[in-house]
Design an enzyme around this catalytic site. Structure first.
Site, short mmCIF file in Angstrom:
data_model
loop_
_atom_site.label_atom_id
_atom_site.label_comp_id
_atom_site.label_asym_id
_atom_site.label_seq_id
_atom_site.Cartn_x
_atom_site.Cartn_y
_atom_site.Cartn_z
N SER A 440 -9.58 -36.43 -7.73
CA SER A 440 -8.50 -36.21 -8.69
C SER A 440 -8.11 -37.52 -9.36
O SER A 440 -7.34 -37.51 -10.31
CB SER A 440 -7.30 -35.58 -7.98
OG SER A 440 -6.98 -36.30 -6.83
N HIS A 461 -12.92 -31.07 -11.05
CA HIS A 461 -11.58 -31.21 -10.49
C HIS A 461 -10.91 -29.84 -10.37
O HIS A 461 -10.51 -29.24 -11.36
CB HIS A 461 -10.77 -32.15 -11.40
CG HIS A 461 -9.40 -32.44 -10.91
ND1 HIS A 461 -8.40 -32.91 -11.72
CD2 HIS A 461 -8.85 -32.32 -9.67
CE1 HIS A 461 -7.30 -33.06 -11.02
NE2 HIS A 461 -7.54 -32.71 -9.79
N GLU A 473 -11.11 -28.74 -14.21
CA GLU A 473 -11.27 -29.81 -15.19
C GLU A 473 -12.64 -30.43 -14.93
O GLU A 473 -12.90 -30.92 -13.82
CB GLU A 473 -10.14 -30.83 -14.93
CG GLU A 473 -9.91 -31.80 -16.02
CD GLU A 473 -8.73 -32.73 -15.71
OE1 GLU A 473 -8.33 -32.85 -14.52
OE2 GLU A 473 -8.21 -33.34 -16.64
N ASN A 511 -3.84 -34.88 -14.58
CA ASN A 511 -3.00 -35.83 -13.83
C ASN A 511 -2.41 -36.91 -14.73
O ASN A 511 -1.37 -37.47 -14.44
CB ASN A 511 -3.78 -36.45 -12.67
CG ASN A 511 -3.89 -35.47 -11.52
OD1 ASN A 511 -3.17 -34.47 -11.48
ND2 ASN A 511 -4.79 -35.74 -10.59
#
Ligand code: 3H9
Length: 722
Positions: A440, A461, A473, A511
């Site tokens: 991540s 991800h 992702e 993120n």
């Protein structure tokens, strides 16, 4: 563009009727569309066919409606046409046109059998409900439902009235309020379809049934959907209770932010004991008013952007994906087990590896528990459950890895460890296998440094919990081969996820935009705002959970580590307050150790805010802040960062940005995503508000350059009316 109300333009035929031995077979196959939809054209063609049948077309005693499109029967009304509804009257008229066509279908004096293979959704299911008998196949592609609330509208072609009369209030409300889709078997159990058959015999069974109904040697079990079955729920007090419970459920879930489900309840409640025509009128009016709301426009945007992202691996070349039938997962923790379960559920064989047998066995148990739950929900037969569970095999060795099409490493977030695992995987396999990392935070290019085949390395991800979170992702680094991206994309789609493909950068996309939002949350806590005030403000804005709860869910140690990586890359905007450090130092890791911002009981159930946390992070709560101010600071921090990622080329399109935020973080779907938010608010207005924040709080709110340019040129991310 034409709408359901306009004269259709002359195109190749989407509906064909073949007549033989007294049976009319109506075949649907719109050559101009990937799926059959009730468009202006289809409506006109169906009406012409109904006229022939009303006029007593030579010798026709019964009819069957079947689709020749693989995977869909009818996917509902043409959602493209919704974009052309300007006023409520436009949409109301479209609803009335749909109702009228289906009323004529229902009033035919010959039996009509809906022979359903593939999706029968929205107006598709409403068409089936107007038929005399429904047969569905047992194919996994067959799904029946009324998903209109997910588009901010309600069923508008009679569904709100016919479904409750057919299957009862409680079951109908459940289906219409959730938009859930049933496979053939569950649809039969619920009373929507009369029979389930294998696809190859669908037409022959439907034809026989249609003629038997005509000869009165058979009766429909479910029947026409206009009757008023004698049910306990017909008693007034029982009904009141059902509606008040349903209303409460909607309010708990949506906080009243979505008008469609509440309006649906009113339409059903008012229509249920009136003559059905009055119910149709209520339905059409509500459909009209809802279809032009900003919420519906945003939700339609979410539908089209997510569908487009699913169908676009974003390649410059024509590289084809490899088939993924077998994968291996390294790391049998919570994420690894989730990835294994999601893959097995989609028919993929999985080897789940961990270093120790106990860890692999624990991962297997987690995966199996999740699969068993799914199997129960799908009412699978025993042998099917056994087959499903057997797809996941635990291991402590790399044996069998060479036969995999794709490998996902999901080990602890540590560069050295991940490098070692990549080298071990490569030693155990040949080329031609995708090597995905569920990191991540670590840049994919850094991971690929350890690989002898770096072009095979890609980021995959997933979000936690994998079974629930729809986004994957996919992160490419500069050297990732196109076939690898294509395969990763196809794999994500195969397991039912919505993928977006983004470029390699700290925090990738999801993120990255979460980071300033979380950092700002810590600063607000530091200023003395109460935790629950922050959470309430953001759930009222439309997030599924507030940011303080999110800290606890993610784990404060994980957030701390990610926060430091992001701060190193974007110091001016994402330097976290040391509050999280103090929480971690005080042994507060969040839900995982039942000690965080909130209290947790022995079973891990979340309670109220843990007042003792204020002493740990060192700021007693001292002020009340208007929710709008909290929403402004947190919401705009995220939106501004999203625009920066597009500006920098981390994102390939605003479309992917909206999909990633809605499906990965729960950015309020009725706001359409950060880019749609900018378009609907106006870039100039967003800029003005960011500048005001910048003046008060400094550079972390400095507007993205792209926003300034867009405001200056009056540009939008999506064309008007898109
Ligand atoms: C409704 O029915 C209202 C009524 O109550 C009343 C009216 C009066 N319209 O997803 P895919 C396109 S509301 C227009 O990749 P799959 C889609 O955009 C409707 N276009 O395929 C894509 O286009 P492109 C209620 C539609 O096999 C292409 O078809 N119905 C529609 O993975 C392929 O789609 C729904 O909400 C549509 N209705 O899944 C169902 N449906 O190739 C919405 C699809 O240009 N649809 N397209 O990117 C779905 O859930 C899935 O598309 C379906 C197929 C399961 C059908």
């Amino acid at each position: 563009m034409a709408t359901m109300l306009d004269e259709p333009t002359q195109t190749a035929s989407a509906v064909r009727m073949d007549i033989a031995d007294g049976l009319a077979v109506i075949r649907l196959n719109d050559p101009s569309r990937p799926v059959n939809v009730i468009s202006a054209g289809l409506l006109a063609e169906m009406t012409a066919i109904l006229e022939r049948l009303e006029d007593g077309e030579a010798g026709v005693r019964a009819a069957v409606i079947i689709s020749e499109k693989k995977g869909t029967w009818i996917a509902g009304a043409d959602i493209e046409e919704f974009k052309h509804f300007i006023t409520p009257a436009d949409a109301e008229a479209a609803s009335r046109a749909g109702q009228e066509m289906l009323n004529r279908l229902e009033r035919l004096d010959i039996p009509v059998v809906a022979a359903i293979d593939g999706a029968a959704l929205g107006g598709g299911l409403e068409t089936a409900l107007a038929c005399s008998y429904r047969i569905a196949t047992d194919s996994p592609k067959t799904k029946l439902g009324l998903p209109e609330v997910q588009l901010g509208i309600i069923p508008g072609a009679g569904g709100t009235q016919r479904l409750p009369r057919l299957i009862g209030l409680r079951a109908a409300l459940d289906l219409m309020l959730t938009g859930k889709q049933l496979d053939g078997r569950r649809a039969m159990k619920t009373g929507i379809v009369d029979e389930v058959v294998p696809a190859p015999v669908l037409l022959s069974v439907a034809s026989r049934v249609a003629l038997e109904l005509a000869d009165r040697t058979r009766q429909a079990k479910a029947g026409r959907a206009t009757g008023s079955p004698e049910r306990l729920e017909n008693l007034l007090p029982m009904r009141r209770l059902i509606f008040s419970k349903a209303r409460q459920g909607v309010m708990d879930k949506t906080k009243g932010l979505y008008p469609a489900p509440l309006r649906l309840l009113r339409v059903v409640e008012r229509g249920i004991d009136k003559p059905i025509e009055q119910g149709f009128a209520l339905e059409a009016q509500a459909f009209g008013e809802l279809a032009v709301t900003p919420e519906a426009r945003s939700l339609v945007h979410v539908f089209f952007t997510s569908t487009a992202a699913k169908n676009d691996p974003g390649l410059q070349s024509q590289a084809k994906p490899k088939h993924v039938d077998q994968i291996a997962v390294v790391g049998a923790g919570f994420m690894g087990a989730g990835i294994a379960a999601a893959s097995a559920e989609s028919g993929i064989r999985v080897r789940l590896k961990d270093v120790k047998l106990e860890a692999a066995a624990k991962g297997l148990k987690t995966a199996r528990q999740s699969l068993k739950k799914r199997a129960e929900r799908k009412r699978m037969k025993k042998y099917e459950v056994t087959k499903l569970l057997d797809r996941v095999q635990p291991t402590t060795e790399y044996t069998g890895f060479a036969a995999s099409d794709l490998i996902v490493e999901a080990v602890f977030e540590d560069l050295e460890l991940k490098h070692r695992v990549i080298r071990e995987i490569e030693a155990a396999t040949r080329g031609g296998i995708v090597l995905g990392s569920n990191t991540s935070t670590i840049p994919i290019a850094r991971l690929a440094e350890a690989a002898s085949r770096p072009d095979h390395v890609i980021g995959l991800h997933f979000f936690s919990p994998v079974e629930k979170m729809p986004l994957v992702e996919i992160i490419t680094h500069a050297g990732t081969a196109d076939w690898v991206t294509a395969t990763a994309h196809a794999y994500a789609k195969k397991i039912g996820k919505t993928p977006i493909v983004v470029n390699d950068a700290p925090g990738f996309y999801v993120n990255r935009i979460l980071s300033p939002y979380m950092a700002e949350t810590a600063l607000l806590l530091q200023e003395g705002v109460r935790m629950e005030e922050l959470d309430e403000a953001m759930t009222e804005w439309g997030f599924p959970v507030g940011p303080v709860t999110l800290y606890d869910e993610v784990g404060l140690d994980v957030a701390q580590k990610a926060g430091k990586i992001m701060a190193a890359a974007f110091a001016t905007r994402m330097t976290p307050s040391d509050l999280i450090d103090r929480m971690v130092a005080g042994g507060r890791l969040g839900r995982k150790n039942a000690k965080g911002f909130y209290r947790y009981d022995g079973d891990g159930k979340k309670g109220g805010p843990d007042e003792s946390a204020y002493a740990v992070f060192g700021t007693p709560p001292k002020k009340t802040m208007p929710a709008e101010e909290i929403q402004e600071r947190l919401g705009l921090a995220m939106v501004n960062e999203a625009v920066r990622t597009l500006e920098e080329g981390v994102l390939r399109s605003a479309r992917d940005g909206d999909v990633g935020a809605v499906f990965g973080i729960g950015f309020p779907p009725f706001r359409g995503g950060p880019f749609w938010f900018v378009d609907t608010t106006g870039a100039a207005e967003v800029l003005r508000r960011l500048r005001a924040l910048e003046q008060r709080f400094g550079g972390r709110f400095a507007p993205a350059r792209m926003l300034e340019e867009m405001a200056a040129d009056g540009r939008r991310f999506f064309p008007e009316g898109a």
